[in-house]
Design a protein around this motif. Structure first.
Motif, PDB file in Angstrom:
ATOM      1  N   ILE A   1      56.124  32.267  48.168  1.00 13.96           N
ATOM      2  CA  ILE A   1      55.944  32.824  46.823  1.00 13.96           C
ATOM      3  C   ILE A   1      54.719  33.722  46.755  1.00 13.96           C
ATOM      4  CG2 ILE A   1      55.642  32.262  44.370  1.00 13.96           C
ATOM      5  CD1 ILE A   1      56.889  29.511  44.993  1.00 13.96           C
ATOM      6  N   ASN A   2      53.700  33.400  47.509  1.00 11.86           N
ATOM      7  CA  ASN A   2      52.399  34.084  47.441  1.00 11.86           C
ATOM      8  C   ASN A   2      52.530  35.608  47.617  1.00 11.86           C
ATOM      9  OD1 ASN A   2      49.725  34.931  47.722  1.00 11.86           O
ATOM     10  ND2 ASN A   2      49.128  33.082  48.809  1.00 11.86           N
ATOM     11  N   PRO A   3      52.138  36.392  46.598  1.00 12.25           N
ATOM     12  CA  PRO A   3      52.253  37.854  46.691  1.00 12.25           C
ATOM     13  C   PRO A   3      50.971  38.543  47.151  1.00 12.25           C
ATOM     14  CG  PRO A   3      51.782  37.244  44.442  1.00 12.25           C
ATOM     15  CD  PRO A   3      51.721  35.958  45.254  1.00 12.25           C
ATOM     16  N   THR A   4      50.102  37.811  47.832  1.00  7.72           N
ATOM     17  CA  THR A   4      48.824  38.385  48.254  1.00  7.72           C
ATOM     18  C   THR A   4      49.012  39.629  49.114  1.00  7.72           C
ATOM     19  OG1 THR A   4      47.627  36.285  48.110  1.00  7.72           O
ATOM     20  CG2 THR A   4      46.727  37.927  49.587  1.00  7.72           C
ATOM     21  N   TRP A   5      50.059  39.670  49.936  1.00  6.97           N
ATOM     22  CA  TRP A   5      50.319  40.836  50.779  1.00  6.97           C
ATOM     23  C   TRP A   5      50.477  42.095  49.928  1.00  6.97           C
ATOM     24  CZ3 TRP A   5      54.854  43.527  49.999  1.00  6.97           C
ATOM     25  CH2 TRP A   5      55.849  42.863  49.266  1.00  6.97           C
ATOM     26  N   PHE A   6      51.146  41.969  48.764  1.00  5.94           N
ATOM     27  CA  PHE A   6      51.327  43.098  47.853  1.00  5.94           C
ATOM     28  C   PHE A   6      50.009  43.445  47.167  1.00  5.94           C
ATOM     29  CE2 PHE A   6      52.274  44.970  43.729  1.00  5.94           C
ATOM     30  CZ  PHE A   6      53.237  45.918  44.027  1.00  5.94           C
ATOM     31  N   LEU A   7      49.283  42.423  46.738  1.00  3.14           N
ATOM     32  CA  LEU A   7      48.015  42.627  46.043  1.00  3.14           C
ATOM     33  C   LEU A   7      46.982  43.288  46.954  1.00  3.14           C
ATOM     34  CD1 LEU A   7      47.884  39.166  44.233  1.00  3.14           C
ATOM     35  CD2 LEU A   7      48.263  41.390  43.142  1.00  3.14           C
ATOM     36  N   GLN A   8      47.018  42.964  48.252  1.00  3.77           N
ATOM     37  CA  GLN A   8      46.114  43.623  49.201  1.00  3.77           C
ATOM     38  C   GLN A   8      46.431  45.105  49.308  1.00  3.77           C
ATOM     39  OE1 GLN A   8      46.706  41.331  52.726  1.00  3.77           O
ATOM     40  NE2 GLN A   8      45.302  39.705  52.095  1.00  3.77           N
TER      41      GLN A   8
ATOM     42  N   TRP B   1      43.294  39.300  41.298  1.00  3.83           N
ATOM     43  CA  TRP B   1      44.419  38.372  41.326  1.00  3.83           C
ATOM     44  C   TRP B   1      44.462  37.576  42.628  1.00  3.83           C
ATOM     45  CZ3 TRP B   1      47.579  35.926  38.251  1.00  3.83           C
ATOM     46  CH2 TRP B   1      47.759  36.387  36.944  1.00  3.83           C
ATOM     47  N   ILE B   2      44.041  38.197  43.723  1.00  4.30           N
ATOM     48  CA  ILE B   2      43.970  37.461  44.992  1.00  4.30           C
ATOM     49  C   ILE B   2      42.998  36.295  44.850  1.00  4.30           C
ATOM     50  CG2 ILE B   2      43.293  37.590  47.423  1.00  4.30           C
ATOM     51  CD1 ILE B   2      44.194  40.507  47.419  1.00  4.30           C
ATOM     52  N   SER B   3      41.851  36.553  44.252  1.00  5.32           N
ATOM     53  CA  SER B   3      40.855  35.503  44.044  1.00  5.32           C
ATOM     54  C   SER B   3      41.376  34.442  43.086  1.00  5.32           C
ATOM     55  CB  SER B   3      39.558  36.102  43.497  1.00  5.32           C
ATOM     56  OG  SER B   3      38.944  36.925  44.464  1.00  5.32           O
ATOM     57  N   THR B   4      42.117  34.871  42.068  1.00  7.46           N
ATOM     58  CA  THR B   4      42.687  33.920  41.108  1.00  7.46           C
ATOM     59  C   THR B   4      43.634  32.943  41.795  1.00  7.46           C
ATOM     60  OG1 THR B   4      42.528  35.527  39.302  1.00  7.46           O
ATOM     61  CG2 THR B   4      44.049  33.687  38.996  1.00  7.46           C
ATOM     62  N   ILE B   5      44.472  33.474  42.680  1.00 12.60           N
ATOM     63  CA  ILE B   5      45.399  32.613  43.426  1.00 12.60           C
ATOM     64  C   ILE B   5      44.630  31.584  44.240  1.00 12.60           C
ATOM     65  CG2 ILE B   5      47.105  32.556  45.303  1.00 12.60           C
ATOM     66  CD1 ILE B   5      48.016  35.334  44.378  1.00 12.60           C
ATOM     67  N   ASN B   6      43.614  32.043  44.971  1.00 15.28           N
ATOM     68  CA  ASN B   6      42.840  31.136  45.820  1.00 15.28           C
ATOM     69  C   ASN B   6      42.126  30.060  45.005  1.00 15.28           C
ATOM     70  OD1 ASN B   6      43.444  32.293  48.330  1.00 15.28           O
ATOM     71  ND2 ASN B   6      41.915  33.879  48.047  1.00 15.28           N
ATOM     72  N   ILE B   7      41.502  30.476  43.915  1.00 17.33           N
ATOM     73  CA  ILE B   7      40.710  29.533  43.117  1.00 17.33           C
ATOM     74  C   ILE B   7      41.606  28.486  42.458  1.00 17.33           C
ATOM     75  CG2 ILE B   7      39.228  29.313  41.071  1.00 17.33           C
ATOM     76  CD1 ILE B   7      38.117  32.124  41.811  1.00 17.33           C
ATOM     77  N   VAL B   8      42.673  28.937  41.805  1.00 16.03           N
ATOM     78  CA  VAL B   8      43.562  28.000  41.110  1.00 16.03           C
ATOM     79  C   VAL B   8      44.213  27.023  42.081  1.00 16.03           C
ATOM     80  CG1 VAL B   8      45.679  27.801  39.739  1.00 16.03           C
ATOM     81  CG2 VAL B   8      44.018  29.580  39.198  1.00 16.03           C
ATOM     82  N   SER B   9      44.712  27.548  43.197  1.00 13.73           N
ATOM     83  CA  SER B   9      45.397  26.683  44.166  1.00 13.73           C
ATOM     84  C   SER B   9      44.449  25.648  44.768  1.00 13.73           C
ATOM     85  CB  SER B   9      46.031  27.519  45.282  1.00 13.73           C
ATOM     86  OG  SER B   9      45.045  28.193  46.048  1.00 13.73           O
ATOM     87  N   LYS B  10      43.226  26.066  45.080  1.00  9.64           N
ATOM     88  CA  LYS B  10      42.281  25.141  45.719  1.00  9.64           C
ATOM     89  C   LYS B  10      41.704  24.128  44.727  1.00  9.64           C
ATOM     90  CE  LYS B  10      42.922  26.728  49.759  1.00  9.64           C
ATOM     91  NZ  LYS B  10      43.854  27.803  49.430  1.00  9.64           N
TER      92      LYS B  10
ATOM     93  N   ILE C   1      52.005  26.630  42.545  1.00 12.81           N
ATOM     94  CA  ILE C   1      51.689  26.885  41.138  1.00 12.81           C
ATOM     95  C   ILE C   1      50.921  28.204  40.977  1.00 12.81           C
ATOM     96  CG2 ILE C   1      50.367  26.071  39.139  1.00 12.81           C
ATOM     97  CD1 ILE C   1      50.968  23.198  40.106  1.00 12.81           C
ATOM     98  N   ALA C   2      49.856  28.382  41.772  1.00  7.21           N
ATOM     99  CA  ALA C   2      49.024  29.590  41.655  1.00  7.21           C
ATOM    100  C   ALA C   2      49.801  30.847  42.042  1.00  7.21           C
ATOM    101  CB  ALA C   2      47.786  29.444  42.533  1.00  7.21           C
ATOM    102  N   SER C   3      50.587  30.765  43.109  1.00  6.09           N
ATOM    103  CA  SER C   3      51.346  31.929  43.581  1.00  6.09           C
ATOM    104  C   SER C   3      52.434  32.329  42.598  1.00  6.09           C
ATOM    105  CB  SER C   3      51.962  31.630  44.951  1.00  6.09           C
ATOM    106  OG  SER C   3      50.971  31.357  45.912  1.00  6.09           O
ATOM    107  N   LEU C   4      53.057  31.333  41.980  1.00  2.00           N
ATOM    108  CA  LEU C   4      54.130  31.611  41.023  1.00  2.00           C
ATOM    109  C   LEU C   4      53.592  32.356  39.805  1.00  2.00           C
ATOM    110  CD1 LEU C   4      57.146  31.169  40.649  1.00  2.00           C
ATOM    111  CD2 LEU C   4      56.624  29.034  39.453  1.00  2.00           C
ATOM    112  N   ILE C   5      52.409  31.974  39.344  1.00  2.00           N
ATOM    113  CA  ILE C   5      51.776  32.671  38.213  1.00  2.00           C
ATOM    114  C   ILE C   5      51.542  34.139  38.559  1.00  2.00           C
ATOM    115  CG2 ILE C   5      49.677  32.819  36.809  1.00  2.00           C
ATOM    116  CD1 ILE C   5      49.424  29.756  37.107  1.00  2.00           C
ATOM    117  N   SER C   6      51.015  34.391  39.745  1.00  2.00           N
ATOM    118  CA  SER C   6      50.716  35.755  40.182  1.00  2.00           C
ATOM    119  C   SER C   6      51.994  36.562  40.396  1.00  2.00           C
ATOM    120  CB  SER C   6      49.891  35.726  41.470  1.00  2.00           C
ATOM    121  OG  SER C   6      49.535  37.025  41.863  1.00  2.00           O
ATOM    122  N   PHE C   7      53.004  35.928  40.972  1.00  8.86           N
ATOM    123  CA  PHE C   7      54.291  36.602  41.209  1.00  8.86           C
ATOM    124  C   PHE C   7      54.897  37.077  39.891  1.00  8.86           C
ATOM    125  CE2 PHE C   7      58.907  36.546  41.341  1.00  8.86           C
ATOM    126  CZ  PHE C   7      59.189  37.282  42.475  1.00  8.86           C
TER     127      PHE C   7
END
Length: 425
Positions: free
Chosen positions: A138-145, A152-161, A191-197
C-alpha cells in the motif's frame, strides 16, 4: 541576480525538505531502539532472534512486491511531475502490477512457511510478519519520492511507528508474545500507508478504470531482471540472520540481531539519504552530467563525514550501547569486540550506497544486476564457511569483505564517467 535568487530558493527548499524528511526518518530509526530493549527484557535474546528471522523473511518478500517501483518508478515520476497523464498511468499500472505480485507473494510465502521445517516451527509468527508485506504494498512512498513530497513521507513513517511502538508496549507482556511484534509493525504500516494512498488518489484525481492486465504484465516483464537483482540484494542484507539461526540457533541469532540493529541504523540512514537525493541526482545528471556528478560528490561527501564521526562515537562506547539493549552483563565482554567489528560495515555501506546512485542514474542496470547476483551468492557461501570456523565473528567479516568487493566493481563500472568528469573539471 534573478538566477541567484532562484538557486537560493531551491537550496532553501531542499534544506527544509531534508529537515522534514530527516525528522520522519529519525522516528523510523529510533523506534527499534525504543522497543528492542523491551523485547529482549520480556522475550529474551532467543525471542528477539525469532522476531529477527520473521522480519527478515518479510523484508525479502517485500522486494517482490515493490518490483522496481523505488528505482525506475521513482525515476519516471521525477521526470514527469507536471504531466498528469503520465503520472496517472505510472501510478495505476505500478499499483495494479504490485497487487498481482502481492497475491503471488502471499501464496508463495505461505507455502514456504508451512512446507519447510525450519520455518514451520514458528509458522504463526512468520505468517503474522506478512502483514509488513501488505503494508509495503500500500505504501506510496515511491511516488512521493518522485514528486519530492517529503511531508507525507514523514507522516507515513511517524504514524506507522507510533502505532507500532504503542502496540508493543501495550500488548507484549510475556515471552511467547514475541509472535505479535512484527504483526504490530505491519498494522502500523497498513494504516499509515492507506491514509497517504487515499490522499494521493483523491488529490490527483487518479482512476484505475483505464488500467489493464496487459500494461501490468508488461511492467512485470520489463522490471523482472531488476527485481531479481534487488531480490538477491535483499537476500544479501537480510538472509544472514536466517543462516545464523540455522547454524547457531535462535540465541546466537538474537545476539547478531542486537549488533545488526545498530548497523541497520546506519544502513537505514544511508537508504534514507539515497532516496532523498536520488530523484534530484537523476535529474541533474540527465540535464548536465558534469554538474550532476559534482553535486553528487558534495552531498554524499559531507553526509559520509557526519556518519564517520557517529561511528567513532559508537565504537568507543560499545559497552554502554550493549547494556542499553539489555544484553546480559556477563555476555557484554564477549559481544563488545564483535560489535566493534560490525561498526566497520557502515563505513563501506555508505560508499557502496552512494556509488549505486550513479549506477542507476547512468542506466547501468544490467551490470548492477550481474554484480548483485554474484556478490549475494558469494556472500552466503563465504558467510556459511566463516560461521562454521569463526562463529558470529565470521558473519561480520564476510559481509565486510563483500562490501569491499562490491565497491571495487561499482568503481570499475563507472570508471569512464568519473575519469571523464575529472578530466573536464
Amino acid at each position: 541576480m534573478l538566477k541567484e535568487r532562484i538557486i537560493n530558493k531551491l537550496q532553501e527548499k531542499q534544506f527544509k525538505d531534508f529537515i522534514v524528511y530527516g525528522f520522519g526518518q529519525a522516528v523510523n530509526l529510533l523506534s527499534p531502539l525504543l522497543v528492542m530493549p523491551y523485547i529482549v527484557f520480556i522475550c529474551g535474546e532467543e525471542g528477539l532472534g525469532k522476531v529477527g528471522v520473521g522480519l527478515s523473511f518479510a523484508l525479502i518478500a517485500i522486494v517482490l512486491v515493490d518490483y522496481g517501483s523505488y528505482i525506475n518508478g521513482t525515476k519516471a515520476i521525477s521526470l514527469n511531475t507536471t504531466n498528469q497523464i503520465v503520472l496517472e498511468e505510472k501510478f495505476t499500472t505500478i499499483y495494479f502490477a504490485k497487487f498481482i505480485l502481492l497475491l503471488i507473494v502471499i501464496a508463495g510465502s505461505s507455502i514456504i512457511i508451512l512446507g519447510i521445517p525450519f520455518f514451520r516451527k514458528d509458522y504463526l509468527q512468520l505468517l503474522f510478519s506478512l502483514l509488513i508485506v501488505v503494508g509495503q504494498f500500500i505504501n506510496p512512498t515511491w511516488f512521493l519520492q518522485g514528486i519530492q513530497n517529503f511531508k507525507w513521507i514523514s507522516t507515513i513513517n511517524i504514524v506507522s511507528k507510533v502505532i507500532y511502538v504503542c502496540c508493543v508496549f501495550l500488548f507484549i507482556h510475556k515471552a511467547e508474545d514475541y509472535i505479535y511484534v512484527n504483526a504490530f509493525l505491519g498494522i502500523g504500516s497498513i494504516i499509515a500507508s492507506l491514509i497517504s494512498f487515499i490522499y494521493i488518489y483523491n488529490h490527483y484525481s487518479f482512476s484505475f478504470q483505464k488500467t489493464s492486465f496487459v500494461n501490468a504484465f508488461h511492467l512485470i516483464k520489463e522490471e523482472f531482471s531488476l527485481t531479481i537483482s534487488q531480490l538477491f540484494f535483499s537476500f544479501y542484507q537480510y538472509a544472514p540472520i536466517m543462516l545464523i539461526s540455522y547454524v547457531g540457533g535462535d540465541f546466537m541469532a538474537g545476539q547478531y540481531r542486537i549488533i545488526d540493529q545498530v548497523v541497520m541504523i546506519f544502513r537505514t540512514y544511508f537508504q534514507m539519504f539515497f532516496n532523498f537525493i536520488y530523484a534530484d541526482v537523476c535529474l541533474e545528471i540527465y540535464q548536465n552530467s558534469k554538474k550532476g556528478i559534482a553535486n553528487w560528490k558534495t552531498k554524499n561527501g559531507y553526509n559520509y563525514l557526519i556518519v564517520v564521526f557517529i561511528v567513532l562515537l559508537f565504537y568507543f562506547n560499545a559497552t554502554t550501547i550493549l547494556l542499553f539493549f539489555k544484553v546480559n552483563p556477563s555476555d557484554v565482554h564477549k559481544l563488545a569486540p564483535l560489535f566493534r567489528i560490525g561498526l566497520f560495515l557502515p563505513l563501506f555501506i555508505g560508499i557502496s550506497f552512494s556509488i549505486k546512485q550513479l549506477i542507476f542514474a547512468f542506466d547501468k542496470n544490467k551490470l548492477y544486476i550481474k554484480t548483485t547476483i554474484f556478490s549475494t551468492v558469494l556472500s552466503l557461501i563465504l558467510m556459511f564457511f566463516l560461521l562454521t570456523i569463526l562463529g558470529l565473528k565470521g558473519a561480520f567479516i564476510s559481509t565486510i569483505l563483500i562490501e569491499i568487493f562490491v565497491i571495487i566493481v561499482y568503481l570499475l563500472i563507472l570508471k569512464k564517467y568519473l575519469f571523464k568528469t575529472k578530466l573536464q573539471s
